[in-house]
Write a protein that holds these residues in place. Sequence first.
Motif, PDB file in Angstrom:
ATOM      1  N   LEU A 294      -6.184  -1.302  -8.843  1.00 48.36           N
ATOM      2  CA  LEU A 294      -4.923  -1.937  -9.226  1.00 48.36           C
ATOM      3  C   LEU A 294      -5.064  -2.687 -10.549  1.00 48.36           C
ATOM      4  CD1 LEU A 294      -3.558  -3.244  -5.809  1.00 48.36           C
ATOM      5  CD2 LEU A 294      -2.779  -1.290  -7.148  1.00 48.36           C
ATOM      6  N   GLN A 295      -6.268  -3.213 -10.789  1.00 50.42           N
ATOM      7  CA  GLN A 295      -6.487  -3.885 -12.068  1.00 50.42           C
ATOM      8  C   GLN A 295      -6.312  -2.888 -13.219  1.00 50.42           C
ATOM      9  OE1 GLN A 295     -10.457  -4.727 -13.211  1.00 50.42           O
ATOM     10  NE2 GLN A 295      -9.900  -6.384 -14.604  1.00 50.42           N
TER      11      GLN A 295
ATOM     12  N   ALA B 263      -4.642  -0.127 -13.069  1.00 47.16           N
ATOM     13  CA  ALA B 263      -3.255   0.353 -13.075  1.00 47.16           C
ATOM     14  C   ALA B 263      -2.340  -0.571 -13.876  1.00 47.16           C
ATOM     15  CB  ALA B 263      -2.750   0.457 -11.640  1.00 47.16           C
ATOM     16  N   GLN B 264      -2.709  -1.867 -13.897  1.00 44.34           N
ATOM     17  CA  GLN B 264      -1.866  -2.861 -14.576  1.00 44.34           C
ATOM     18  C   GLN B 264      -1.529  -2.456 -16.014  1.00 44.34           C
ATOM     19  OE1 GLN B 264      -0.612  -5.717 -13.290  1.00 44.34           O
ATOM     20  NE2 GLN B 264       0.194  -6.577 -15.176  1.00 44.34           N
TER      21      GLN B 264
ATOM     22  N   TRP C 248       2.784   5.334 -12.811  1.00 45.99           N
ATOM     23  CA  TRP C 248       3.129   4.473 -11.667  1.00 45.99           C
ATOM     24  C   TRP C 248       2.228   4.722 -10.464  1.00 45.99           C
ATOM     25  CZ3 TRP C 248       4.372   7.423  -7.460  1.00 45.99           C
ATOM     26  CH2 TRP C 248       4.843   8.726  -7.710  1.00 45.99           C
TER      27      TRP C 248
ATOM     28  N   PHE D 234      -9.190  -7.359  -8.258  1.00 50.87           N
ATOM     29  CA  PHE D 234      -8.086  -7.288  -9.214  1.00 50.87           C
ATOM     30  C   PHE D 234      -8.375  -8.189 -10.421  1.00 50.87           C
ATOM     31  CE2 PHE D 234      -3.905  -8.636 -10.829  1.00 50.87           C
ATOM     32  CZ  PHE D 234      -3.398  -7.388 -11.155  1.00 50.87           C
TER      33      PHE D 234
ATOM     34  N   ALA E  85      -0.736   2.506  -9.536  1.00 44.18           N
ATOM     35  CA  ALA E  85      -0.510   1.234  -8.848  1.00 44.18           C
ATOM     36  C   ALA E  85      -0.046   1.452  -7.407  1.00 44.18           C
ATOM     37  CB  ALA E  85       0.522   0.399  -9.603  1.00 44.18           C
ATOM     38  N   VAL E  86       0.711   2.525  -7.183  1.00 44.54           N
ATOM     39  CA  VAL E  86       1.351   2.671  -5.879  1.00 44.54           C
ATOM     40  C   VAL E  86       0.345   2.959  -4.753  1.00 44.54           C
ATOM     41  CG1 VAL E  86       2.920   4.127  -4.529  1.00 44.54           C
ATOM     42  CG2 VAL E  86       3.609   3.276  -6.773  1.00 44.54           C
TER      43      VAL E  86
ATOM     44  N   GLY F 221      -8.639  -2.967  -5.051  1.00 43.66           N
ATOM     45  CA  GLY F 221      -8.234  -4.039  -5.963  1.00 43.66           C
ATOM     46  C   GLY F 221      -8.589  -3.698  -7.405  1.00 43.66           C
TER      47      GLY F 221
ATOM     48  N   ILE G 293      -4.116  -0.834   0.717  1.00 42.35           N
ATOM     49  CA  ILE G 293      -4.438  -2.220   1.091  1.00 42.35           C
ATOM     50  C   ILE G 293      -3.441  -2.718   2.125  1.00 42.35           C
ATOM     51  CG2 ILE G 293      -4.657  -4.612   0.297  1.00 42.35           C
ATOM     52  CD1 ILE G 293      -5.262  -3.516  -2.487  1.00 42.35           C
ATOM     53  N   ALA G 294      -2.149  -2.554   1.815  1.00 40.22           N
ATOM     54  CA  ALA G 294      -1.111  -3.098   2.689  1.00 40.22           C
ATOM     55  C   ALA G 294      -1.222  -2.505   4.095  1.00 40.22           C
ATOM     56  CB  ALA G 294       0.269  -2.850   2.100  1.00 40.22           C
TER      57      ALA G 294
ATOM     58  N   GLY H 290      -2.352   0.253  -3.589  1.00 46.66           N
ATOM     59  CA  GLY H 290      -1.633  -0.874  -2.991  1.00 46.66           C
ATOM     60  C   GLY H 290      -1.165  -0.548  -1.582  1.00 46.66           C
ATOM     61  N   ILE H 291      -0.629   0.674  -1.411  1.00 45.28           N
ATOM     62  CA  ILE H 291      -0.214   1.091  -0.064  1.00 45.28           C
ATOM     63  C   ILE H 291      -1.427   1.053   0.869  1.00 45.28           C
ATOM     64  CG2 ILE H 291       0.557   3.067   1.321  1.00 45.28           C
ATOM     65  CD1 ILE H 291       2.457   3.792  -0.931  1.00 45.28           C
TER      66      ILE H 291
ATOM     67  N   LEU I  32       1.256   0.659 -16.138  1.00 45.38           N
ATOM     68  CA  LEU I  32       2.448   0.622 -15.298  1.00 45.38           C
ATOM     69  C   LEU I  32       3.574   1.472 -15.892  1.00 45.38           C
ATOM     70  CD1 LEU I  32       2.678  -3.116 -14.131  1.00 45.38           C
ATOM     71  CD2 LEU I  32       2.097  -1.112 -12.769  1.00 45.38           C
ATOM     72  N   ARG I  33       3.672   1.502 -17.207  1.00 44.92           N
ATOM     73  CA  ARG I  33       4.755   2.248 -17.844  1.00 44.92           C
ATOM     74  C   ARG I  33       4.558   3.756 -17.751  1.00 44.92           C
ATOM     75  NH1 ARG I  33       8.013  -0.011 -21.668  1.00 44.92           N
ATOM     76  NH2 ARG I  33       7.824  -2.254 -21.948  1.00 44.92           N
TER      77      ARG I  33
END
Lengths: 301, 322
Positions: free
Chosen positions: A254-255, A257-258, A265, A239, A268-269, A251, A275-276, A272-273, A261-262
């Motif tokens: 996601l970097q 995606a930053q 979406w 990231f 980013a989603v 990661g 990874i989690a 991240g899911i 974001l507008r």
Amino acid sequence: MSTPTLHDATPNAEAAGLATQENALGEFWYRFSRNRAAVVCLFVVIVVIAAALLAPLISPYDPMSGVGAAQQPPGSPGHLLGTDHLGRDMFSQVIHGARVSLMVGFVVAAFATVLGVLIGALAGYYGGWVDNVLMRVTEFFQTLPRLVLALIIVALFGSGLTKLILVVAILSWPQTARVVRTGFRTLRSAAFVDAARVSGVPSWRIIATEILPNVLAPVVVVASLDVASAILTEASLSFFGLGDPNVVSWGGMLQQAQQYLRSAWWMAVFPGIAIAVLVLTFNVLGDGLNDALNPRLKDKD
Amino acid sequence: MRHSWIPLFALKRLLFAIPLVLGVVIINFLLIQLAPGDPATVLVGDFPVPEEYLDRIRAEYGLDKSIPEQLIAYLGQLFQGNLGVSFSKRQDVLTLLLERMPATLKLTLSAMVLATIVGVLLGVVAAKYRGRAPDTASQVTTLLGFSVPEFWLGQILILLFAVTLGWLPLGGDAPVRGDGDVLFNLDYLVLPAVALSFRYVALIARMTRSSLLEVSSADFVAATRSRGVSESLILRRHTLKNAAPPVITVIGYNFGFILAGSVMVETVFGWPGIGRLLYESITSRDYPVMTAILLIISVTVVLANVLTDIVHALLDPRLERK
């Protein structure tokens, strides 16, 4: 028939030994399988490993090159999870991203376990000044802010998967060292260890074959948690733009995606899911292994 | 005197911390030394300059001396509070850090307070309803806290509350947006503090639960119960008080790690603290700033641990015997 001798008893004893080993495995599985969440997580891990290994076969597109219009939302024709700002297929990227995460997770955990077992065993078995020195070093490493140090080392010495794995592994062993040391301290004066010692078994063999097998249970648990935290650390480094630029990583996704974001979406989603879920899986597996390997603890709580 | 042994204990803990701090300093120095690339060329930039000019820069920054000499010089500088000069900003590193510190302290302390309140609450509920739905819910939350990367949580919070609902601002650029000083604008603090606190909520909740369960199985609790004292009074008067020390230890030991975690969160939210500064220094390969931040975070971790041990000792007189 001659009178029975010691030798006659040996095959039986071996057979008995094998049987207990099989029973132990069966008992382990029985206890592990009572933790439903852990079983589900084991299944998830297997699926993710399969997906990572077969990524080039099962992902519909090349994850690194644009194949469609940019920023198509999920559910667009041909792009289940949409496309990113360069028109690359998100689904293919998420599948390929599993490769880096799993590789970093497993290799770091393996390195950290070997290092931790070595240091913990020496400290616990020999005690005295060896223990003192090694434990001070362990404490020192535990005090260091791991993530920040990893960020800075990789930033200074260049990114690349090998370096990243080495750095994270060198910062990950203390927990293993501690549990191994505790185990060795309790067992080094046990009757069976004394027996081995007086019959002339060299120290390294006592360490490796007499004591070590008895302290492996908590090591396995810690290793599972190590996989989880290594995956998180890799994601954080990527990231920060410090991952390997030639491979897809969650990661790194996601970097990117930053900045969107507008407008997008989904960029980013989904990573991240991923990874989690993977980190959660290894955390639950750790709990399950703990229940299965340390049944007394489970009864207490 | 009940606490007469505390000053000696504190002194001992502080003395133990010295080698740790020294170790951190040496790691820092080695990192600077071993970093690839000639710092002099980094200072000068990419355009070609005569060798004499590079030599002058090396002499100016002491880069021409031997490594032990440089280590001693480095230690001497640290004692004077001199953390070097930023390559990219051409500014004193200490000044730069002091400028950014308040924002980071505000974020990390808020996150810590939030994590303590929510974590203790979750832990108490879980212990009280052990094995039932609230316990399960609390444990699932805990598990999520350990698994969700804080920077991604930050992004999701931005997507939900800033982009979609528009309730809160996207990031900490308040002065740029003309919203006044970011440090005194609570709107900007909410999302980063929540993102940063989640992992510590999990940690504190788990510790509170297990500590409470352990204490409530102690004999003195059973004795109190047998005298007919109500459950809620037992919890407030006896169990909570005795379960507190391990929880406080977890909170204190993790302050330094919250500080480290703020690196990620500050980057996501553009929060103008030292975490964001670390990100900037990494992208501009600004070695002195990077290593100074590592130093300051490591030393904070060490000091937070010492402080935690002292508070623990004050709260738990049983420690004296050890």
